[in-house]
Design a protein around this motif. Structure first.
Motif, mmCIF file in Angstrom:
data_model
loop_
_atom_site.group_PDB
_atom_site.id
_atom_site.type_symbol
_atom_site.label_atom_id
_atom_site.label_comp_id
_atom_site.label_asym_id
_atom_site.label_seq_id
_atom_site.Cartn_x
_atom_site.Cartn_y
_atom_site.Cartn_z
ATOM 1 N N ILE A 195 27.052 -22.248 20.366
ATOM 2 C CA ILE A 195 26.973 -21.377 19.191
ATOM 3 C C ILE A 195 26.817 -19.925 19.635
ATOM 4 O O ILE A 195 27.518 -19.038 19.127
ATOM 5 C CB ILE A 195 25.830 -21.803 18.247
ATOM 6 C CG1 ILE A 195 26.084 -23.216 17.718
ATOM 7 C CG2 ILE A 195 25.676 -20.804 17.092
ATOM 8 C CD1 ILE A 195 24.911 -23.833 16.982
ATOM 9 N N GLU A 196 25.924 -19.691 20.596
ATOM 10 C CA GLU A 196 25.753 -18.333 21.117
ATOM 11 C C GLU A 196 27.060 -17.817 21.720
ATOM 12 O O GLU A 196 27.438 -16.663 21.524
ATOM 13 C CB GLU A 196 24.647 -18.303 22.181
ATOM 14 C CG GLU A 196 23.265 -18.530 21.629
ATOM 15 C CD GLU A 196 22.214 -18.671 22.717
ATOM 16 O OE1 GLU A 196 22.548 -19.140 23.839
ATOM 17 O OE2 GLU A 196 21.050 -18.328 22.442
ATOM 18 N N GLN A 197 27.751 -18.696 22.447
ATOM 19 C CA GLN A 197 29.009 -18.302 23.078
ATOM 20 C C GLN A 197 30.066 -17.972 22.029
ATOM 21 O O GLN A 197 30.815 -17.012 22.163
ATOM 22 C CB GLN A 197 29.515 -19.405 24.012
ATOM 23 C CG GLN A 197 30.668 -18.964 24.887
ATOM 24 C CD GLN A 197 30.262 -17.911 25.891
ATOM 25 O OE1 GLN A 197 29.315 -18.096 26.643
ATOM 26 N NE2 GLN A 197 30.970 -16.790 25.915
ATOM 27 N N ALA A 198 30.114 -18.774 20.965
ATOM 28 C CA ALA A 198 31.085 -18.530 19.897
ATOM 29 C C ALA A 198 30.828 -17.191 19.216
ATOM 30 O O ALA A 198 31.768 -16.445 18.919
ATOM 31 C CB ALA A 198 31.031 -19.664 18.864
ATOM 32 N N ILE A 199 29.567 -16.875 18.967
ATOM 33 C CA ILE A 199 29.222 -15.585 18.348
ATOM 34 C C ILE A 199 29.639 -14.447 19.267
ATOM 35 O O ILE A 199 30.302 -13.496 18.833
ATOM 36 C CB ILE A 199 27.710 -15.515 18.034
ATOM 37 C CG1 ILE A 199 27.346 -16.516 16.941
ATOM 38 C CG2 ILE A 199 27.304 -14.095 17.640
ATOM 39 C CD1 ILE A 199 25.846 -16.742 16.756
ATOM 40 N N TYR A 200 29.257 -14.543 20.527
ATOM 41 C CA TYR A 200 29.597 -13.504 21.499
ATOM 42 C C TYR A 200 31.115 -13.310 21.576
ATOM 43 O O TYR A 200 31.618 -12.191 21.490
ATOM 44 C CB TYR A 200 29.033 -13.870 22.876
ATOM 45 C CG TYR A 200 29.338 -12.836 23.927
ATOM 46 C CD1 TYR A 200 28.491 -11.754 24.123
ATOM 47 C CD2 TYR A 200 30.485 -12.940 24.722
ATOM 48 C CE1 TYR A 200 28.780 -10.790 25.082
ATOM 49 C CE2 TYR A 200 30.783 -11.985 25.675
ATOM 50 C CZ TYR A 200 29.922 -10.907 25.855
ATOM 51 O OH TYR A 200 30.226 -9.949 26.784
ATOM 52 N N VAL B 213 32.775 -11.730 18.328
ATOM 53 C CA VAL B 213 32.516 -10.294 18.196
ATOM 54 C C VAL B 213 33.271 -9.511 19.263
ATOM 55 O O VAL B 213 33.921 -8.504 18.963
ATOM 56 C CB VAL B 213 31.003 -10.001 18.251
ATOM 57 C CG1 VAL B 213 30.740 -8.503 18.368
ATOM 58 C CG2 VAL B 213 30.307 -10.576 17.021
ATOM 59 N N HIS B 214 33.221 -9.966 20.498
ATOM 60 C CA HIS B 214 33.809 -9.192 21.588
ATOM 61 C C HIS B 214 35.317 -9.374 21.730
ATOM 62 O O HIS B 214 35.985 -8.508 22.303
ATOM 63 C CB HIS B 214 33.085 -9.500 22.894
ATOM 64 C CG HIS B 214 31.697 -8.952 22.893
ATOM 65 N ND1 HIS B 214 31.412 -7.622 23.068
ATOM 66 C CD2 HIS B 214 30.506 -9.560 22.670
ATOM 67 C CE1 HIS B 214 30.120 -7.424 22.978
ATOM 68 N NE2 HIS B 214 29.533 -8.589 22.733
ATOM 69 N N GLY C 229 36.479 -4.876 19.141
ATOM 70 C CA GLY C 229 35.125 -5.344 19.393
ATOM 71 C C GLY C 229 34.153 -5.042 18.270
ATOM 72 O O GLY C 229 34.538 -4.855 17.106
ATOM 73 N N ALA C 230 32.880 -4.958 18.625
ATOM 74 C CA ALA C 230 31.812 -4.735 17.650
ATOM 75 C C ALA C 230 31.979 -3.398 16.934
ATOM 76 O O ALA C 230 31.652 -3.271 15.751
ATOM 77 C CB ALA C 230 30.452 -4.809 18.329
ATOM 78 N N ALA C 231 32.511 -2.399 17.639
ATOM 79 C CA ALA C 231 32.674 -1.071 17.040
ATOM 80 C C ALA C 231 33.597 -1.110 15.825
ATOM 81 O O ALA C 231 33.357 -0.417 14.830
ATOM 82 C CB ALA C 231 33.210 -0.090 18.077
ATOM 83 N N LYS C 232 34.633 -1.912 15.872
ATOM 84 C CA LYS C 232 35.575 -2.025 14.739
ATOM 85 C C LYS C 232 35.112 -3.048 13.710
ATOM 86 O O LYS C 232 35.362 -2.893 12.516
ATOM 87 C CB LYS C 232 36.975 -2.405 15.247
ATOM 88 C CG LYS C 232 37.637 -1.366 16.094
ATOM 89 C CD LYS C 232 38.149 -0.225 15.265
ATOM 90 C CE LYS C 232 38.894 0.741 16.166
ATOM 91 N NZ LYS C 232 39.356 1.902 15.468
#
Length: 149
Positions: free
Chosen positions: A5-10, A13-14, A19-22
């Motif tokens: 789950i953590e890997q999927a979130i990362y 987003v990335h 990335g996170a900025a957009k």
């Protein structure tokens, strides 16, 4: 090593274009906050369920949902949107469902013909079964569009 789950979130987003900025402004978040919440190493920063849903709806990337389902020994099936379904579409959908059930039955019969099941054969049956189940759920979603309240 991070959990799925953590890997999927990362990854979501990335790997989003920009990335996170957009992505952050599209879901009413600060880019730094989203970056921190997507970083599995940040012990006290986590996405809320509502934030995860907003991100997945915005990106149409459901890998977080898939990771959660897999962790809980479940599967996900996309259902689609079917407003204004015609009679012909509902009948076609119903016929497709029965066709998939028939194809699944053929594959099962072929696999069981030699009275043994290999891993590859199991995966073949599983794929056919999931196609039939998905088609049946799509039929239900199309039928729901006909509900007169």
């Amino acid at each position: 090593m991070f959990d799925p789950i953590e890997q999927a979130i990362y990854d979501l987003v990335h790997q989003h274009k920009g990335g996170a900025a957009k992505l952050a402004p599209l879901v009413n978040m600060n880019p730094g906050t989203l970056t921190n919440k997507a970083n599995p190493a940040m012990e006290f920063h986590h996405l809320t369920v509502k934030e995860a849903v907003a991100i997945q709806n915005t990106t149409q990337d459901f890998r977080i949902l898939a990771a959660m389902a897999a962790t809980l020994n479940h599967a996900i099936v996309p259902l689609g949107e079917f407003d204004g379904v015609s009679d012909l579409e509902i009948l076609t959908s119903y016929a497709n469902y029965h066709s998939e059930i028939g194809q699944t039955s053929v594959v099962i019969a072929e696999v069981l013909n030699d009275q043994r099941v290999t891993r590859a054969e199991f995966y073949r049956v599983q794929r056919e079964f999931f196609k039939a189940a998905s088609t049946g759920l799509e039929f239900l979603k199309r039928m729901e569009a006909l509900v007169d309240e």
